[in-house]
Design an enzyme around this catalytic site. Sequence first.
Site, PDB file in Angstrom:
ATOM      1  N   TYR A 192       0.823  -1.218   0.000  1.00 41.92           N
ATOM      2  CA  TYR A 192       0.000   0.000   0.000  1.00 41.92           C
ATOM      3  C   TYR A 192       0.857   1.269   0.000  1.00 41.92           C
ATOM      4  O   TYR A 192       0.448   2.287  -0.557  1.00 41.92           O
ATOM      5  CB  TYR A 192      -1.013  -0.023   1.156  1.00 41.92           C
ATOM      6  CG  TYR A 192      -2.104  -1.022   0.867  1.00 41.92           C
ATOM      7  CD1 TYR A 192      -3.106  -0.733  -0.061  1.00 41.92           C
ATOM      8  CD2 TYR A 192      -2.099  -2.285   1.442  1.00 41.92           C
ATOM      9  CE1 TYR A 192      -4.079  -1.667  -0.382  1.00 41.92           C
ATOM     10  CE2 TYR A 192      -3.067  -3.233   1.127  1.00 41.92           C
ATOM     11  CZ  TYR A 192      -4.056  -2.909   0.211  1.00 41.92           C
ATOM     12  OH  TYR A 192      -5.013  -3.842  -0.122  1.00 41.92           O
ATOM     13  N   GLN A 248     -15.151   2.161  -6.498  1.00 42.36           N
ATOM     14  CA  GLN A 248     -14.428   1.046  -5.877  1.00 42.36           C
ATOM     15  C   GLN A 248     -12.969   1.433  -5.695  1.00 42.36           C
ATOM     16  O   GLN A 248     -12.197   0.690  -5.102  1.00 42.36           O
ATOM     17  CB  GLN A 248     -14.503  -0.191  -6.780  1.00 42.36           C
ATOM     18  CG  GLN A 248     -15.904  -0.696  -7.004  1.00 42.36           C
ATOM     19  CD  GLN A 248     -15.923  -1.756  -8.114  1.00 42.36           C
ATOM     20  OE1 GLN A 248     -15.713  -2.933  -7.853  1.00 42.36           O
ATOM     21  NE2 GLN A 248     -16.171  -1.342  -9.343  1.00 42.36           N
ATOM     22  N   ARG A 263       1.535   1.945  -3.579  1.00 37.70           N
ATOM     23  CA  ARG A 263       0.329   2.478  -4.242  1.00 37.70           C
ATOM     24  C   ARG A 263       0.143   3.951  -3.874  1.00 37.70           C
ATOM     25  O   ARG A 263      -0.159   4.786  -4.693  1.00 37.70           O
ATOM     26  CB  ARG A 263      -0.937   1.722  -3.794  1.00 37.70           C
ATOM     27  CG  ARG A 263      -0.911   0.219  -3.861  1.00 37.70           C
ATOM     28  CD  ARG A 263      -1.340  -0.281  -5.224  1.00 37.70           C
ATOM     29  NE  ARG A 263      -0.288  -0.167  -6.211  1.00 37.70           N
ATOM     30  CZ  ARG A 263       0.819  -0.923  -6.235  1.00 37.70           C
ATOM     31  NH1 ARG A 263       1.027  -1.855  -5.347  1.00 37.70           N
ATOM     32  NH2 ARG A 263       1.724  -0.757  -7.177  1.00 37.70           N
ATOM     33  N   VAL A 292      -9.524   3.259  -4.532  1.00 38.31           N
ATOM     34  CA  VAL A 292      -9.012   3.827  -3.283  1.00 38.31           C
ATOM     35  C   VAL A 292      -8.195   5.085  -3.569  1.00 38.31           C
ATOM     36  O   VAL A 292      -7.694   5.722  -2.644  1.00 38.31           O
ATOM     37  CB  VAL A 292      -8.171   2.792  -2.487  1.00 38.31           C
ATOM     38  CG1 VAL A 292      -9.062   1.658  -1.983  1.00 38.31           C
ATOM     39  CG2 VAL A 292      -7.021   2.218  -3.314  1.00 38.31           C
ATOM     40  N   ASP A 293      -8.082   5.462  -4.841  1.00 35.52           N
ATOM     41  CA  ASP A 293      -7.372   6.711  -5.153  1.00 35.52           C
ATOM     42  C   ASP A 293      -8.290   7.904  -4.878  1.00 35.52           C
ATOM     43  O   ASP A 293      -9.483   7.737  -4.582  1.00 35.52           O
ATOM     44  CB  ASP A 293      -6.836   6.702  -6.601  1.00 35.52           C
ATOM     45  CG  ASP A 293      -7.949   6.708  -7.661  1.00 35.52           C
ATOM     46  OD1 ASP A 293      -8.890   7.523  -7.546  1.00 35.52           O
ATOM     47  OD2 ASP A 293      -7.876   5.898  -8.606  1.00 35.52           O
ATOM     48  N   HIS A 295     -14.403   0.783  -1.207  1.00 38.53           N
ATOM     49  CA  HIS A 295     -13.289  -0.067  -0.784  1.00 38.53           C
ATOM     50  C   HIS A 295     -12.218   0.697  -0.009  1.00 38.53           C
ATOM     51  O   HIS A 295     -11.083   0.251   0.070  1.00 38.53           O
ATOM     52  CB  HIS A 295     -12.677  -0.774  -2.005  1.00 38.53           C
ATOM     53  CG  HIS A 295     -13.625  -1.744  -2.656  1.00 38.53           C
ATOM     54  ND1 HIS A 295     -13.470  -2.229  -3.927  1.00 38.53           N
ATOM     55  CD2 HIS A 295     -14.761  -2.323  -2.178  1.00 38.53           C
ATOM     56  CE1 HIS A 295     -14.460  -3.062  -4.220  1.00 38.53           C
ATOM     57  NE2 HIS A 295     -15.272  -3.121  -3.178  1.00 38.53           N
ATOM     58  N   GLY A 354     -15.284   1.419 -16.275  1.00 40.80           N
ATOM     59  CA  GLY A 354     -13.984   0.814 -15.993  1.00 40.80           C
ATOM     60  C   GLY A 354     -13.934  -0.165 -14.840  1.00 40.80           C
ATOM     61  O   GLY A 354     -13.044  -0.084 -13.998  1.00 40.80           O
ATOM     62  N   THR A 355     -14.865  -1.079 -14.817  1.00 41.89           N
ATOM     63  CA  THR A 355     -14.777  -2.137 -13.803  1.00 41.89           C
ATOM     64  C   THR A 355     -15.094  -3.475 -14.447  1.00 41.89           C
ATOM     65  O   THR A 355     -15.981  -3.573 -15.301  1.00 41.89           O
ATOM     66  CB  THR A 355     -15.706  -1.881 -12.597  1.00 41.89           C
ATOM     67  OG1 THR A 355     -15.741  -3.069 -11.779  1.00 41.89           O
ATOM     68  CG2 THR A 355     -17.110  -1.509 -12.996  1.00 41.89           C
ATOM     69  N   SER A 356     -14.355  -4.505 -14.024  1.00 36.84           N
ATOM     70  CA  SER A 356     -14.577  -5.840 -14.587  1.00 36.84           C
ATOM     71  C   SER A 356     -15.832  -6.470 -13.993  1.00 36.84           C
ATOM     72  O   SER A 356     -16.249  -7.542 -14.414  1.00 36.84           O
ATOM     73  CB  SER A 356     -13.364  -6.724 -14.306  1.00 36.84           C
ATOM     74  OG  SER A 356     -13.170  -6.844 -12.911  1.00 36.84           O
TER      75      SER A 356
HETATM   76  N1  APR Z   1     -10.927   2.958 -19.623  1.00 40.12           N
HETATM   77  C1  APR Z   1     -11.984   2.246 -19.141  1.00 40.12           C
HETATM   78  N2  APR Z   1     -11.882   1.004 -18.676  1.00 40.12           N
HETATM   79  C2  APR Z   1     -10.661   0.438 -18.690  1.00 40.12           C
HETATM   80  C3  APR Z   1      -9.514   1.099 -19.173  1.00 40.12           C
HETATM   81  C4  APR Z   1      -9.684   2.424 -19.652  1.00 40.12           C
HETATM   82  N3  APR Z   1      -8.676   3.150 -20.130  1.00 40.12           N
HETATM   83  N4  APR Z   1      -8.450   0.274 -19.036  1.00 40.12           N
HETATM   84  C5  APR Z   1      -8.916  -0.865 -18.515  1.00 40.12           C
HETATM   85  N5  APR Z   1     -10.251  -0.771 -18.290  1.00 40.12           N
HETATM   86  C6  APR Z   1     -11.168  -1.754 -17.721  1.00 40.12           C
HETATM   87  C7  APR Z   1     -10.811  -3.196 -17.953  1.00 40.12           C
HETATM   88  O1  APR Z   1     -11.305  -3.634 -19.211  1.00 40.12           O
HETATM   89  C8  APR Z   1     -11.497  -3.897 -16.786  1.00 40.12           C
HETATM   90  O2  APR Z   1     -12.810  -4.304 -17.127  1.00 40.12           O
HETATM   91  O3  APR Z   1     -11.171  -1.583 -16.332  1.00 40.12           O
HETATM   92  C9  APR Z   1     -11.581  -2.801 -15.717  1.00 40.12           C
HETATM   93  C10 APR Z   1     -10.669  -3.031 -14.540  1.00 40.12           C
HETATM   94  O4  APR Z   1     -11.094  -4.168 -13.847  1.00 40.12           O
HETATM   95  P1  APR Z   1     -10.370  -4.633 -12.508  1.00 40.12           P
HETATM   96  O5  APR Z   1      -8.904  -4.574 -12.699  1.00 40.12           O
HETATM   97  O6  APR Z   1     -10.987  -5.902 -12.098  1.00 40.12           O
HETATM   98  O7  APR Z   1     -10.730  -3.457 -11.479  1.00 40.12           O
HETATM   99  P2  APR Z   1     -12.047  -3.254 -10.627  1.00 40.12           P
HETATM  100  O8  APR Z   1     -13.233  -3.792 -11.345  1.00 40.12           O
HETATM  101  O9  APR Z   1     -12.079  -1.835 -10.213  1.00 40.12           O
HETATM  102  O10 APR Z   1     -11.736  -4.174  -9.381  1.00 40.12           O
HETATM  103  C11 APR Z   1     -12.659  -4.232  -8.337  1.00 40.12           C
HETATM  104  O11 APR Z   1     -11.148  -5.559  -7.078  1.00 40.12           O
HETATM  105  O12 APR Z   1      -9.042  -6.095  -6.331  1.00 40.12           O
HETATM  106  C12 APR Z   1     -10.181  -5.427  -6.050  1.00 40.12           C
HETATM  107  O13 APR Z   1     -10.492  -3.888  -4.392  1.00 40.12           O
HETATM  108  C13 APR Z   1     -10.040  -3.979  -5.703  1.00 40.12           C
HETATM  109  O14 APR Z   1     -11.653  -2.214  -6.044  1.00 40.12           O
HETATM  110  C14 APR Z   1     -10.990  -3.297  -6.655  1.00 40.12           C
HETATM  111  C15 APR Z   1     -11.945  -4.404  -7.031  1.00 40.12           C
END
Ligand code: APR
Length: 228
Positions: free
Chosen positions: A53, A86, A56, A88-89, A104, A170-172
């Site tokens: 951390y 989600q 980060r 932490v920045d 988070h 931007g979240t998976s």
């Molecule tokens: N613009 C938009 N989306 C993007 C970009 C971009 N430039 N680059 C990557 N992505 C997408 C990816 O395609 C992916 O779907 O951002 C997503 C990132 O997914 P993760 O890395 O899984 O991040 P997140 O969904 O925020 O993770 C959730 O997991 O590990 C924990 O606590 C951590 O808050 C986090 C949580």
Amino acid sequence: MTKIVILTGAGISAESGVKTFRDSNGLWEKYRIEEVASPVAWAQNPDMVLEFYNQRRKQLYEVEPNPAHYALVKLEEKFDVQIITQNVDDLHERAGSKNILHLHGELKKVRSTVDENLVYELDHWELKKGDKCEKGSQLRPHVVWFGEPVPNITKAMQISQTADIFIVIGTSLNVYPAAGLINYIAANKPKYLIDPNAANIQMISNLNIIRKKAGEGVPELVDELLGK
Ligand code: APR
């Protein structure tokens, strides 16, 4: 006033230079979640957790918000905007968004290990072993680790239920309960998902998937919603 609720993940900060977790070259390729982001890791190897951390946090001082963060601020000209992140920045804060709920935790905050209500702002990047709260216990990162409850999730659900428009950026959508928030939005309300690698989600009605990077897709959608 129309209410827009926005759920953001690591992808919105990617173009600022902050690594995502699950993309190729993401953080979880280099580190094992259970070694740096779990209560067990903290109990067994606090040095490694602190270092993870600290790195980060150090990086956070070197990056800036990007056009996606700034575009969301512009939405406030016409809409009641609530961000649920989600991340932490603090890039939404630094861009100037007003209403931000961190699901988070926050990298720039630390908290007591004996009283979770004792939360402190850290004004530098390094949290060290021996840094203590006012009750004398070691301070830990103010982040939600895997296996820990998400204290703000009830609030996030309540906010999501009031959305007239819901935007996910931007979240998976891999991590629950955050990933389930989209299920709280009424079927007839418009929903948008901006992510270059978005999966084909079919169970959600009125969902517009925009497969673009946040830096491009978010300003475009914001202009459309503002009628520009
Ligand atoms: N613009 C938009 N989306 C993007 C970009 C971009 N430039 N680059 C990557 N992505 C997408 C990816 O395609 C992916 O779907 O951002 C997503 C990132 O997914 P993760 O890395 O899984 O991040 P997140 O969904 O925020 O993770 C959730 O997991 O590990 C924990 O606590 C951590 O808050 C986090 C949580």
